[in-house]
Design an enzyme around this catalytic site. Structure first.
Site, PDB file in Angstrom:
ATOM      1  N   HIS A   1       0.826  -1.204   0.000  1.00 16.58           N
ATOM      2  CA  HIS A   1       0.000   0.000   0.000  1.00 16.58           C
ATOM      3  C   HIS A   1       0.860   1.254   0.000  1.00 16.58           C
ATOM      4  O   HIS A   1       2.048   1.209   0.303  1.00 16.58           O
ATOM      5  CB  HIS A   1      -0.966   0.048   1.192  1.00 16.58           C
ATOM      6  CG  HIS A   1      -0.311   0.057   2.545  1.00 16.58           C
ATOM      7  ND1 HIS A   1      -0.042  -1.092   3.248  1.00 16.58           N
ATOM      8  CD2 HIS A   1       0.114   1.077   3.335  1.00 16.58           C
ATOM      9  CE1 HIS A   1       0.516  -0.780   4.407  1.00 16.58           C
ATOM     10  NE2 HIS A   1       0.631   0.540   4.484  1.00 16.58           N
TER      11      HIS A   1
ATOM     12  N   HIS B   1       4.073   7.135   3.791  1.00 17.10           N
ATOM     13  CA  HIS B   1       4.993   6.007   3.625  1.00 17.10           C
ATOM     14  C   HIS B   1       4.494   5.080   2.531  1.00 17.10           C
ATOM     15  O   HIS B   1       3.347   5.182   2.094  1.00 17.10           O
ATOM     16  CB  HIS B   1       5.193   5.243   4.942  1.00 17.10           C
ATOM     17  CG  HIS B   1       3.971   4.532   5.463  1.00 17.10           C
ATOM     18  ND1 HIS B   1       3.098   5.102   6.362  1.00 17.10           N
ATOM     19  CD2 HIS B   1       3.476   3.290   5.224  1.00 17.10           C
ATOM     20  CE1 HIS B   1       2.139   4.236   6.662  1.00 17.10           C
ATOM     21  NE2 HIS B   1       2.340   3.131   5.971  1.00 17.10           N
TER      22      HIS B   1
ATOM     23  N   GLU C   1       7.694   0.995   5.015  1.00 17.87           N
ATOM     24  CA  GLU C   1       7.139  -0.044   5.876  1.00 17.87           C
ATOM     25  C   GLU C   1       7.375  -1.379   5.182  1.00 17.87           C
ATOM     26  O   GLU C   1       7.137  -1.504   3.976  1.00 17.87           O
ATOM     27  CB  GLU C   1       5.635   0.203   6.066  1.00 17.87           C
ATOM     28  CG  GLU C   1       4.959  -0.821   6.968  1.00 17.87           C
ATOM     29  CD  GLU C   1       3.452  -0.549   7.149  1.00 17.87           C
ATOM     30  OE1 GLU C   1       2.866   0.209   6.346  1.00 17.87           O
ATOM     31  OE2 GLU C   1       2.883  -1.098   8.097  1.00 17.87           O
TER      32      GLU C   1
HETATM   33 CO    CO Z   1       1.236   1.327   6.299  1.00 20.71          CO
END
Ligand code: CO
Length: 134
Positions: free
Chosen positions: A7, A79, A130
């Site tokens: 994502h 992020h 991440e």
């Molecule tokens: Co995230």
């Protein structure tokens, strides 16, 4: 090491307005808001054919995105999340490469119930990364 793009997370000040923007203006499928007190955010998932966008709004007093929104009042990309096959092997590789893993270095359970780690943006071209166990 890197697998799929899981994502892209966008910090937003007004979750309702941003959800409406993706749903009504951009014509995307969006989830109901999901409050994640342990992460200090409320999330709306925008479902795309090949990945997700996560709209993150601050929740509570110590939200990890509060400072970001102070610097970027209009919001912005916060992020990006890549999948890895083995979160511990990925962490050990980053540490061996001299890159900073945020926090204690122990994976936490992320928004999708899977272990995640964050990598320092100054070590990765100005991008907070991440890593999520696939
Ligand atoms: Co995230």
């Amino acid at each position: 090491m890197l697998g799929r793009l899981n994502h892209i997370a966008i910090a937003v000040a007004d979750l309702d307005a941003s959800t409406a923007l993706y749903r009504d203006t951009l014509g995307a499928e969006v989830s109901e808001p999901d409050a994640l007190p342990e992460h200090g955010v409320t999330v709306v998932f925008v479902k795309l054919p090949n990945t997700k966008v996560e709209l993150l709004a601050p929740l509570g007093d110590n939200s990890p995105i509060a400072a970001f929104l102070e610097r970027n009042p209009a919001g912005g990309i916060h992020h990006i999340c890549y999948e890895v096959e083995d979160i511990f092997a990925a962490r050990d590789r980053m540490l061996a490469e001299g890159r900073r893993v945020l926090g204690s270095g122990e994976p936490k359970t992320g928004a999708h119930g899977k272990p995640v780690l964050f990598l320092h943006p100054k070590d990765f071209g100005g991008t907070l990364i991440e890593l999520e166990q696939a």
